[in-house]
Structures are given as C-alpha cells and as structure tokens.
Design a protein around this motif. Structure first.
Motif, PDB file in Angstrom:
ATOM      1  N   GLU A  33      34.899  29.870  49.212  1.00 39.09           N
ATOM      2  CA  GLU A  33      34.152  28.762  49.790  1.00 39.09           C
ATOM      3  C   GLU A  33      35.100  27.779  50.471  1.00 39.09           C
ATOM      4  O   GLU A  33      36.198  27.520  49.970  1.00 39.09           O
ATOM      5  N   GLN A  90      22.981  42.098  38.517  1.00 38.67           N
ATOM      6  CA  GLN A  90      24.040  41.355  39.196  1.00 38.67           C
ATOM      7  C   GLN A  90      25.389  42.027  38.973  1.00 38.67           C
ATOM      8  O   GLN A  90      25.580  42.768  38.004  1.00 38.67           O
ATOM      9  N   TRP A 128      34.065  37.998  43.916  1.00 43.16           N
ATOM     10  CA  TRP A 128      34.897  36.848  44.261  1.00 43.16           C
ATOM     11  C   TRP A 128      34.133  36.012  45.277  1.00 43.16           C
ATOM     12  O   TRP A 128      33.602  36.546  46.244  1.00 43.16           O
ATOM     13  N   LYS A 129      34.071  34.724  45.073  1.00 39.31           N
ATOM     14  CA  LYS A 129      33.403  33.819  46.010  1.00 39.31           C
ATOM     15  C   LYS A 129      34.455  32.945  46.691  1.00 39.31           C
ATOM     16  O   LYS A 129      35.211  32.239  46.017  1.00 39.31           O
ATOM     17  N   GLU A 166      36.979  31.746  43.612  1.00 35.35           N
ATOM     18  CA  GLU A 166      36.688  31.834  42.187  1.00 35.35           C
ATOM     19  C   GLU A 166      35.725  32.985  41.933  1.00 35.35           C
ATOM     20  O   GLU A 166      34.995  33.427  42.833  1.00 35.35           O
ATOM     21  N   SER A 167      35.739  33.477  40.715  1.00 36.77           N
ATOM     22  CA  SER A 167      34.871  34.596  40.360  1.00 36.77           C
ATOM     23  C   SER A 167      33.458  34.103  40.085  1.00 36.77           C
ATOM     24  O   SER A 167      33.226  32.933  39.778  1.00 36.77           O
ATOM     25  N   GLY A 168      32.506  35.014  40.221  1.00 36.45           N
ATOM     26  CA  GLY A 168      31.116  34.672  39.967  1.00 36.45           C
ATOM     27  C   GLY A 168      30.273  35.927  39.950  1.00 36.45           C
ATOM     28  O   GLY A 168      30.792  37.046  39.937  1.00 36.45           O
ATOM     29  N   LYS A 169      28.978  35.735  39.940  1.00 39.74           N
ATOM     30  CA  LYS A 169      28.050  36.864  39.955  1.00 39.74           C
ATOM     31  C   LYS A 169      27.103  36.731  41.135  1.00 39.74           C
ATOM     32  O   LYS A 169      26.773  35.633  41.560  1.00 39.74           O
ATOM     33  N   GLU A 229      29.850  41.367  39.351  1.00 41.62           N
ATOM     34  CA  GLU A 229      30.926  40.389  39.446  1.00 41.62           C
ATOM     35  C   GLU A 229      31.497  40.405  40.867  1.00 41.62           C
ATOM     36  O   GLU A 229      31.720  41.474  41.445  1.00 41.62           O
TER      37      GLU A 229
END
Length: 229
Positions: free
Chosen positions: A117, A110, A114-115, A91-94, A112
């Motif tokens: 996990e 910060q 992709w994380k 999922e995307s995040g910062k 953008e």
C-alpha cells in the motif's frame, strides 16, 4: 488565471502511462496545454508531484525500475516541478481466493497474501491543496492562485475538494483524470460534483506531443531517458 497543479504520481503512471511508450512525459508542458484548452486565460504557475519510491524487490525490472523512476523525478525537478515523497508499506494479510470471474469472492475461502500500500500520499495532496488556498487567502487578489487543478481519479480526494469549494468559493477547481483514450473507465462523479471543469481523457496525440528530450540537463549529471522506456 494563475493555476497550481497537484499530481498523484501513482494515479498518473498506472492510469495513463503504464504499458505505453510515453513514460518520459513532459508533465509541465502537457499540463500547460490542457489547462489552456480548458480555460484559455490560464497559465500554470506551480506543479506539485506526489509519489512513493519504487521497491526494487517488488518491481518488474528490479533496480532498473528504481533507477528509471529516479531519472524521471530528477528530470521533473529540473523542470521546476516540486516532488513530494510518501512511502510504501508491505505487510501480510488475507484476501478471498480467485477461482474465476463467475465465482464470487467468499470470506470462507481466503489465502495469505502480501499487501503493498502507498501511504501518506492522499493526505499530503489534500492538505497541500487546502493549505495553499488558506495561505493565499490573505494575499491581495491579484497575487493569489486563482485555480487549482487536481490530476487524479481517486475519489478519496472528494472531501478535500468539497472543503475547498465551501471555504474558498472564489477559487476555481479543475480535475484532469489520468485516463488515456480507448480505455473505458468510470467517471468519478463525486470529484466532478465539486469541479468547475473536468478533463475525462488525455489523447495519445497529446502524450506523444509532450515528451521530454532524451537527455534533460540538471544541476548535476543529465537525467537520461531509460532505454526500455
């Protein structure tokens, strides 16, 4: 001493095997060896291996990485290892921007990202260890697992070890850190606190001595060691 091992596959690969020529690891053989060294009257009666499937779109070798993982897991299953699957979530995040090692991270700067996990693995390992202890507490002493061994350096496992120590005081706990020699790593004290013993390092000689044959017979076609491994 009947011993059940619970292996965090992600921890094992990235802590011990990545970047080495020893990825085709004979896990049952290595664990039996270490357990006997740490507790000479012990033998491994069961191994549970927890992992998540490789995402080819994010793997360094694409579909070949998935095929290599699949071959290895088939080889483990043929050696009576029980394999349990979690999942990856992307999922995307910062995250704070990396400038250099001398510049601290800042929430004001910060980017953008992709994380990726791994999901469900930690909880599955914790529940599996505790359920084994609870289920076998009703058996006659001579039929019970007398020792569990966690193969992980993840301190998220600490609450599970603490609960087992408190609720099943007769059950011995061992921890094998998937750390290879020559790499400086911090020993997770919270895991050590609840363990009867802890193996800090797996040597290169041990890895070399406990490798699977290049072709492992299975119920279907043989599991073949990937050429680039």
């Amino acid at each position: 001493m009947r011993t059940a091992c619970f292996v965090d596959g992600y921890n094992l690969f990235y802590g011990l095997l990545a970047g080495t020529p020893y990825k085709w690891l004979d896990l049952p053989s290595l664990l039996s060896h270490i357990v006997r060294v740490e507790c000479p009257d012990s033998f491994v009666s069961a191994i549970s291996f927890f992992t998540s499937g490789v995402k080819p779109s994010l793997a360094s070798r694409g579909i070949k990485s998935k095929e290599a993982q699949d071959a290895y897991l088939r080889a483990l299953i043929a050696r009576d290892v029980k394999v349990f699957y979690g999942r990856h979530q992307l999922e995307s995040g910062k995250a704070p921007r990396f400038v250099n090692k001398d510049t601290p991270a800042s929430r004001a700067d910060q980017v953008e990202v992709w994380k990726l996990e791994e999901k469900e693995t930690d909880v599955h390992i914790a529940i599996s260890m505790y359920r084994l202890a609870a289920r076998e507490s009703f058996l006659p002493p001579e039929q019970r697992t007398q020792q569990i061994v966690l193969v992980s350096g993840d301190t998220d496992m600490t609450p599970a070890l603490k609960a087992i120590r408190e609720d099943f005081a007769d059950l011995r706990i061992g921890v094998i850190l998937p750390h290879r020699e020559g790499v400086q790593r911090t020993v997770p004290g919270s895991l050590k606190q609840y363990a009867n013993w802890m193996r800090h390092v797996v040597t290169e000689v041990e890895l070399a001595d406990h490798q699977l044959p290049s072709r492992v017979p299975t119920r279907k076609k043989p599991a073949v060691k990937p050429a680039y491994w």
